[in-house]
Write a protein that holds these residues in place. Structure first.
Motif, PDB file in Angstrom:
ATOM      1  N   ASP A  33       0.808  -1.152  -0.138  1.00  0.00           N
ATOM      2  CA  ASP A  33       0.002  -0.062   0.027  1.00  0.00           C
ATOM      3  C   ASP A  33       0.920   1.235   0.189  1.00  0.00           C
ATOM      4  O   ASP A  33       0.644   2.266  -0.630  1.00  0.00           O
ATOM      5  CB  ASP A  33      -1.042   0.152   1.225  1.00  0.00           C
ATOM      6  N   ALA A  35       3.838   1.475  -1.659  1.00  0.00           N
ATOM      7  CA  ALA A  35       4.489   1.402  -2.752  1.00  0.00           C
ATOM      8  C   ALA A  35       3.003   2.392  -3.666  1.00  0.00           C
ATOM      9  O   ALA A  35       3.470   3.210  -4.368  1.00  0.00           O
ATOM     10  CB  ALA A  35       4.681   0.292  -3.484  1.00  0.00           C
ATOM     11  N   LYS A  36       2.140   1.743  -3.288  1.00  0.00           N
ATOM     12  CA  LYS A  36       0.937   2.373  -4.368  1.00  0.00           C
ATOM     13  C   LYS A  36       0.594   3.868  -3.934  1.00  0.00           C
ATOM     14  O   LYS A  36       0.408   4.640  -4.978  1.00  0.00           O
ATOM     15  CB  LYS A  36      -0.347   1.449  -4.000  1.00  0.00           C
ATOM     16  N   GLN A  39       3.461   6.054  -5.379  1.00  0.00           N
ATOM     17  CA  GLN A  39       3.348   6.364  -6.930  1.00  0.00           C
ATOM     18  C   GLN A  39       2.057   6.995  -7.293  1.00  0.00           C
ATOM     19  O   GLN A  39       2.125   7.547  -8.387  1.00  0.00           O
ATOM     20  CB  GLN A  39       3.104   4.878  -7.603  1.00  0.00           C
ATOM     21  N   GLN A  40       1.206   7.194  -6.515  1.00  0.00           N
ATOM     22  CA  GLN A  40       0.134   8.010  -6.847  1.00  0.00           C
ATOM     23  C   GLN A  40       0.323   9.396  -6.715  1.00  0.00           C
ATOM     24  O   GLN A  40      -0.054  10.163  -7.425  1.00  0.00           O
ATOM     25  CB  GLN A  40      -1.214   7.717  -5.736  1.00  0.00           C
ATOM     26  N   GLY A  43       4.150   9.482  -9.362  1.00  0.00           N
ATOM     27  CA  GLY A  43       4.172   8.776 -10.742  1.00  0.00           C
ATOM     28  C   GLY A  43       4.333   7.325 -10.631  1.00  0.00           C
ATOM     29  O   GLY A  43       5.034   6.837  -9.932  1.00  0.00           O
ATOM     30  N   ASP A  44       3.852   6.471 -11.568  1.00  0.00           N
ATOM     31  CA  ASP A  44       3.867   5.233 -11.456  1.00  0.00           C
ATOM     32  C   ASP A  44       5.144   4.630 -12.237  1.00  0.00           C
ATOM     33  O   ASP A  44       5.225   4.895 -13.307  1.00  0.00           O
ATOM     34  CB  ASP A  44       2.543   4.618 -12.119  1.00  0.00           C
ATOM     35  N   THR A  45       6.034   3.933 -11.336  1.00  0.00           N
ATOM     36  CA  THR A  45       7.259   3.463 -12.006  1.00  0.00           C
ATOM     37  C   THR A  45       7.192   2.052 -12.075  1.00  0.00           C
ATOM     38  O   THR A  45       8.096   1.258 -12.194  1.00  0.00           O
ATOM     39  CB  THR A  45       8.435   3.909 -11.045  1.00  0.00           C
ATOM     40  N   GLY A  46       5.982   1.515 -11.697  1.00  0.00           N
ATOM     41  CA  GLY A  46       5.830  -0.209 -11.604  1.00  0.00           C
ATOM     42  C   GLY A  46       6.456  -0.626 -10.310  1.00  0.00           C
ATOM     43  O   GLY A  46       7.218   0.091  -9.545  1.00  0.00           O
ATOM     44  N   THR A  47       5.820  -1.958 -10.046  1.00  0.00           N
ATOM     45  CA  THR A  47       6.321  -2.642  -8.728  1.00  0.00           C
ATOM     46  C   THR A  47       6.815  -3.801  -9.215  1.00  0.00           C
ATOM     47  O   THR A  47       6.182  -4.644  -9.931  1.00  0.00           O
ATOM     48  CB  THR A  47       5.264  -2.528  -7.800  1.00  0.00           C
ATOM     49  N   ASN A  48       7.845  -4.488  -8.629  1.00  0.00           N
ATOM     50  CA  ASN A  48       8.292  -5.740  -8.661  1.00  0.00           C
ATOM     51  C   ASN A  48       8.372  -6.543  -7.437  1.00  0.00           C
ATOM     52  O   ASN A  48       9.083  -6.029  -6.465  1.00  0.00           O
ATOM     53  CB  ASN A  48      10.093  -5.740  -9.379  1.00  0.00           C
ATOM     54  N   VAL A 116      -4.531   2.409   1.173  1.00  0.00           N
ATOM     55  CA  VAL A 116      -3.775   3.206   0.249  1.00  0.00           C
ATOM     56  C   VAL A 116      -4.186   4.331   0.233  1.00  0.00           C
ATOM     57  O   VAL A 116      -3.319   5.471   0.285  1.00  0.00           O
ATOM     58  CB  VAL A 116      -3.965   2.695  -1.232  1.00  0.00           C
TER      59      VAL A 116
END
Length: 142
Positions: A33, A35-36, A39-40, A43-48, A116
């Motif tokens: 949550d 990380a999300k 990114q909100q 900016g969304d950089t993706g999640t691994n 989130v």
């Protein structure tokens, strides 16, 4: 947050007895949550998702069951009294039910869990994040 740390020190100064431990009540968030939420905002950089690594914990213990038994809920904080019992056990005869531990520790797993949206709101309370978002906005306009 520096303001929260100053508030805790002032509260402890006003309400402490010698040896007391103060624990600020805190919200928690899962790393997913968090990380999300970040990114909100940025900016969304993706999640691994890499899974649990060696030595990682599911949650942090903020107050043990033994400490919780001798704690006092003071609103935004717990005050844990120092354990000043005499160590001469010959003085004590115990009759009846003995309590040595509370039912649960106070942990990041059983405190108020933010989703989130709640995590975003919490992040936005920090001056650092507010300044970073202002800088990003200014760069977009330039």
């Amino acid at each position: 947050n520096l303001d929260e740390a100053v508030d805790l020190v002032m509260f402890a100064f006003e309400h402490a007895n010698p040896g007391d431990l103060f624990i600020q009540k805190s919200d928690a968030s899962t790393i997913g949550d968090l990380a999300k939420a970040v990114q909100q905002l940025f900016g969304d950089t993706g999640t691994n998702i890499i899974g649990t690594r060696h030595g990682e914990k599911l949650f942090e213990t903020l107050m043990t069951r033994e400490e919780r038994l001798r704690s006092e809920d003071m609103g935004g904080y717990y005050r844990v009294a120092a354990d000043n019992r005499d160590l001469n056990y010959d003085k004590f005869v115990v009759k009846g039910e003995v309590h040595t531990m509370a039912d649960d520790s106070y942990t990041s797993h059983n405190t108020n869990r933010l989703d989130v949206e709640g995590t975003v709101k919490k992040i936005l309370t920090t001056e650092y994040v507010q300044n970073a978002l202002k800088e990003m906005e200014a760069e977009k306009k330039a």
